[in-house]
Design a protein around this motif. Structure first.
Motif, PDB file in Angstrom:
ATOM      1  N   ALA A 197     -56.953  -6.479  16.606  1.00 38.51           N
ATOM      2  CA  ALA A 197     -57.863  -7.521  16.136  1.00 38.51           C
ATOM      3  C   ALA A 197     -57.475  -8.002  14.741  1.00 38.51           C
ATOM      4  CB  ALA A 197     -59.291  -7.005  16.141  1.00 38.51           C
ATOM      5  N   SER A 198     -57.027  -7.084  13.894  1.00 38.48           N
ATOM      6  CA  SER A 198     -56.622  -7.445  12.532  1.00 38.48           C
ATOM      7  C   SER A 198     -55.381  -8.327  12.522  1.00 38.48           C
ATOM      8  CB  SER A 198     -56.333  -6.190  11.711  1.00 38.48           C
ATOM      9  OG  SER A 198     -57.486  -5.410  11.585  1.00 38.48           O
ATOM     10  N   MET A 199     -54.475  -8.090  13.442  1.00 38.93           N
ATOM     11  CA  MET A 199     -53.216  -8.836  13.477  1.00 38.93           C
ATOM     12  C   MET A 199     -53.328 -10.184  14.192  1.00 38.93           C
ATOM     13  SD  MET A 199     -51.359  -6.989  11.654  1.00 38.93           S
ATOM     14  CE  MET A 199     -49.993  -8.112  11.741  1.00 38.93           C
ATOM     15  N   CYS A 200     -54.376 -10.384  14.968  1.00 36.90           N
ATOM     16  CA  CYS A 200     -54.519 -11.608  15.763  1.00 36.90           C
ATOM     17  C   CYS A 200     -54.789 -12.821  14.861  1.00 36.90           C
ATOM     18  CB  CYS A 200     -55.652 -11.452  16.771  1.00 36.90           C
ATOM     19  SG  CYS A 200     -55.857 -12.925  17.814  1.00 36.90           S
ATOM     20  N   PRO A 201     -53.870 -13.791  14.813  1.00 29.41           N
ATOM     21  CA  PRO A 201     -54.061 -14.957  13.949  1.00 29.41           C
ATOM     22  C   PRO A 201     -55.139 -15.912  14.467  1.00 29.41           C
ATOM     23  CG  PRO A 201     -52.062 -15.213  15.229  1.00 29.41           C
ATOM     24  CD  PRO A 201     -52.585 -13.824  15.507  1.00 29.41           C
ATOM     25  N   ASP A 202     -55.517 -15.772  15.714  1.00 27.76           N
ATOM     26  CA  ASP A 202     -56.499 -16.684  16.306  1.00 27.76           C
ATOM     27  C   ASP A 202     -57.880 -16.060  16.488  1.00 27.76           C
ATOM     28  OD1 ASP A 202     -54.656 -18.870  16.643  1.00 27.76           O
ATOM     29  OD2 ASP A 202     -53.698 -17.612  18.150  1.00 27.76           O
ATOM     30  N   MET A 238     -51.251  -2.741  24.518  1.00 29.82           N
ATOM     31  CA  MET A 238     -51.533  -4.175  24.602  1.00 29.82           C
ATOM     32  C   MET A 238     -50.320  -4.851  25.234  1.00 29.82           C
ATOM     33  SD  MET A 238     -54.588  -4.783  23.428  1.00 29.82           S
ATOM     34  CE  MET A 238     -54.608  -6.545  23.222  1.00 29.82           C
ATOM     35  N   VAL A 239     -50.570  -5.691  26.218  1.00 25.81           N
ATOM     36  CA  VAL A 239     -49.501  -6.418  26.913  1.00 25.81           C
ATOM     37  C   VAL A 239     -49.967  -7.851  27.157  1.00 25.81           C
ATOM     38  CG1 VAL A 239     -48.590  -4.351  28.067  1.00 25.81           C
ATOM     39  CG2 VAL A 239     -50.339  -5.731  29.196  1.00 25.81           C
ATOM     40  N   LEU A 240     -49.031  -8.721  27.461  1.00 23.34           N
ATOM     41  CA  LEU A 240     -49.404 -10.064  27.896  1.00 23.34           C
ATOM     42  C   LEU A 240     -49.577 -10.037  29.402  1.00 23.34           C
ATOM     43  CD1 LEU A 240     -47.138 -12.459  25.803  1.00 23.34           C
ATOM     44  CD2 LEU A 240     -49.445 -11.658  25.308  1.00 23.34           C
ATOM     45  N   SER A 241     -50.629 -10.688  29.860  1.00 23.74           N
ATOM     46  CA  SER A 241     -50.920 -10.721  31.291  1.00 23.74           C
ATOM     47  C   SER A 241     -49.799 -11.410  32.046  1.00 23.74           C
ATOM     48  CB  SER A 241     -52.230 -11.474  31.531  1.00 23.74           C
ATOM     49  OG  SER A 241     -52.462 -11.635  32.903  1.00 23.74           O
ATOM     50  N   LYS A 242     -49.425 -10.843  33.167  1.00 24.50           N
ATOM     51  CA  LYS A 242     -48.401 -11.465  34.008  1.00 24.50           C
ATOM     52  C   LYS A 242     -49.040 -12.437  35.010  1.00 24.50           C
ATOM     53  CE  LYS A 242     -45.141  -7.616  33.735  1.00 24.50           C
ATOM     54  NZ  LYS A 242     -44.486  -8.061  32.559  1.00 24.50           N
ATOM     55  N   GLU A 243     -50.334 -12.223  35.324  1.00 19.89           N
ATOM     56  CA  GLU A 243     -51.005 -13.044  36.323  1.00 19.89           C
ATOM     57  C   GLU A 243     -51.837 -14.179  35.734  1.00 19.89           C
ATOM     58  OE1 GLU A 243     -51.824  -9.444  36.675  1.00 19.89           O
ATOM     59  OE2 GLU A 243     -49.921  -9.269  37.727  1.00 19.89           O
ATOM     60  N   LYS A 244     -52.534 -13.912  34.632  1.00 15.11           N
ATOM     61  CA  LYS A 244     -53.469 -14.894  34.082  1.00 15.11           C
ATOM     62  C   LYS A 244     -52.770 -15.924  33.206  1.00 15.11           C
ATOM     63  CE  LYS A 244     -56.483 -11.813  32.333  1.00 15.11           C
ATOM     64  NZ  LYS A 244     -57.639 -11.380  31.531  1.00 15.11           N
ATOM     65  N   CYS A 257     -56.483 -16.992  22.861  1.00 12.25           N
ATOM     66  CA  CYS A 257     -55.188 -16.302  22.788  1.00 12.25           C
ATOM     67  C   CYS A 257     -54.048 -17.257  23.146  1.00 12.25           C
ATOM     68  CB  CYS A 257     -55.180 -15.110  23.743  1.00 12.25           C
ATOM     69  SG  CYS A 257     -53.636 -14.170  23.702  1.00 12.25           S
ATOM     70  N   LYS A 258     -53.024 -17.271  22.278  1.00 12.54           N
ATOM     71  CA  LYS A 258     -51.854 -18.119  22.533  1.00 12.54           C
ATOM     72  C   LYS A 258     -50.615 -17.309  22.891  1.00 12.54           C
ATOM     73  CE  LYS A 258     -50.721 -18.454  17.662  1.00 12.54           C
ATOM     74  NZ  LYS A 258     -51.029 -19.185  16.472  1.00 12.54           N
ATOM     75  N   GLY A 259     -50.810 -16.019  23.170  1.00 10.26           N
ATOM     76  CA  GLY A 259     -49.703 -15.180  23.610  1.00 10.26           C
ATOM     77  C   GLY A 259     -48.648 -14.944  22.557  1.00 10.26           C
ATOM     78  N   CYS A 260     -49.037 -14.857  21.286  1.00 16.40           N
ATOM     79  CA  CYS A 260     -48.055 -14.696  20.207  1.00 16.40           C
ATOM     80  C   CYS A 260     -47.465 -13.282  20.148  1.00 16.40           C
ATOM     81  CB  CYS A 260     -48.683 -15.054  18.864  1.00 16.40           C
ATOM     82  SG  CYS A 260     -49.901 -13.864  18.261  1.00 16.40           S
ATOM     83  N   GLU A 261     -48.106 -12.341  20.803  1.00 18.96           N
ATOM     84  CA  GLU A 261     -47.664 -10.945  20.900  1.00 18.96           C
ATOM     85  C   GLU A 261     -47.801 -10.136  19.607  1.00 18.96           C
ATOM     86  OE1 GLU A 261     -44.485  -9.835  23.835  1.00 18.96           O
ATOM     87  OE2 GLU A 261     -43.808 -11.869  23.333  1.00 18.96           O
ATOM     88  N   MET A 262     -48.531 -10.623  18.625  1.00 16.53           N
ATOM     89  CA  MET A 262     -48.742  -9.833  17.402  1.00 16.53           C
ATOM     90  C   MET A 262     -49.475  -8.536  17.732  1.00 16.53           C
ATOM     91  SD  MET A 262     -47.225 -11.352  14.946  1.00 16.53           S
ATOM     92  CE  MET A 262     -47.916 -10.711  13.448  1.00 16.53           C
ATOM     93  N   CYS A 263     -50.476  -8.604  18.589  1.00 21.02           N
ATOM     94  CA  CYS A 263     -51.214  -7.395  18.978  1.00 21.02           C
ATOM     95  C   CYS A 263     -50.320  -6.436  19.755  1.00 21.02           C
ATOM     96  CB  CYS A 263     -52.446  -7.762  19.788  1.00 21.02           C
ATOM     97  SG  CYS A 263     -52.109  -8.691  21.300  1.00 21.02           S
ATOM     98  N   VAL A 264     -49.459  -6.973  20.585  1.00 19.15           N
ATOM     99  CA  VAL A 264     -48.533  -6.161  21.376  1.00 19.15           C
ATOM    100  C   VAL A 264     -47.560  -5.419  20.453  1.00 19.15           C
ATOM    101  CG1 VAL A 264     -46.695  -6.235  23.113  1.00 19.15           C
ATOM    102  CG2 VAL A 264     -48.705  -7.695  23.382  1.00 19.15           C
TER     103      VAL A 264
END
Length: 68
Positions: A56-61, A26-32, A11-18
């Motif tokens: 999962a469908s939207m995740c480019p990675d 779906m959120v980006l982790s604030k701690e990890k 995961c590169k944090g692109c936020e497509m899933c979010v």
């Protein structure tokens, strides 16, 4: 109930899933941080996941796996 697994290292944090999650759980982790310095995605409320697989469908990675 669906089980969502995010491979933190892919995961590169692109936020497509979010952006595309219809239940907005779906959120980006604030701690990890992964080894590349990105905040990986995670579920904020697993009980609200319908298993639609849009994240999962939207995740480019291909970092998200959905098990129904």
């Amino acid at each position: 109930m669906a089980k969502i697994t995010v491979n933190d290292e892919y995961c590169k944090g692109c936020e497509m899933c979010v952006l595309f999650c219809p239940n907005k759980i779906m959120v980006l982790s604030k701690e990890k941080l992964n080894s590349k310095g990105y905040h990986p995605a995670e579920l904020s409320d697993e009980s609200k996941c319908t298993g639609c697989c849009i994240c999962a469908s939207m995740c480019p990675d291909i970092a998200i796996t959905v098990e129904n």
